[in-house]
Write an enzyme that holds these catalytic residues in place. Structure first.
Site: not given
Length: 158
Positions: A30, A33
Site C-alpha cells: 500500500c 500507507c
C-alpha cells in the site's frame, strides 16, 4: 518506530492498555500507507508517554481486520480504554490533520467536553430588540408610455 501487533498480541497491547493506543492498519503493498510512516513516526515522538503507537499488517491479520471492520487502507484507529473511539480512512491530512485526529480523541481533550454555555450576569439585563422595521412598499412599476411616431411623409401624385 511503532510496535507491530498481531492477532495474538492485539488484546494485550491494544485492548488492555491503560493509555490510548493509535493503530495504523497497513499493508506492505500500500503506497499511501508507506507515505504515512514519517508522519506517524513524528507523532509518536510528539505524543510520547501519552499514546502508544502500533502497526497492524492487514495481510497477516485479515481475521482481526474483519472484526474491526477495516475494508480500506490505510485505516487509522484510536483506542481508549479498550474501545475504538475514532477511525480515519485514507490518511489524516498531513502532520496537522494527524495531530488533530490524535489529540481530539484523547481523554480530557477540549473536543471531548461540552462547550461552555454563555450566561449573562444576573445584574445585567438582556438588551431588548428594537421593533422590526416595516417593509418598504414600492409603487407598482408602470410601463413606459408608447412612443408615437409621426406619419411618414407621402409623395404627391405626379
Amino acid at each position: 518506530m511503532p510496535t507491530d501487533v498481531t492477532e495474538d498480541s492485539f488484546s494485550e497491547v491494544v485492548l488492555a492498555s491503560p493509555i490510548p493506543v493509535f493503530v495504523d492498519v497497513w499493508a506492505p503493498w500500500c503506497g499511501p500507507c508507506k507515505a504515512l510512516n514519517p508522519i506517524i513516526e513524528r507523532m509518536e515522538v510528539e505524543f510520547a508517554g501519552e499514546v502508544i503507537f502500533v502497526k497492524l499488517d492487514a495481510d497477516e491479520c485479515s481475521d482481526l481486520c474483519e472484526q474491526l471492520n477495516v475494508s480500506n487502507l490505510p485505516t487509522l484507529l484510536m483506542f481508549v480504554g479498550g474501545q475504538a473511539v475514532a477511525r480515519k480512512v485514507g490518511g489524516a491530512g498531513g502532520h496537522h490533520g494527524m495531530r488533530h485526529f490524535i489529540s481530539s480523541n484523547l481523554p480530557g481533550s477540549l473536543d471531548d467536553q461540552d462547550p461552555p454555555v454563555p450566561v449573562a450576569p444576573p445584574e445585567v439585563a438582556s438588551p431588548v430588540a428594537p421593533p422590526p422595521t416595516p417593509p418598504t412598499v414600492l409603487p407598482p412599476v408602470q410601463p413606459p408610455p408608447p412612443v408615437i411616431q409621426p406619419p411618414a411623409p407621402q409623395e404627391a401624385p405626379v
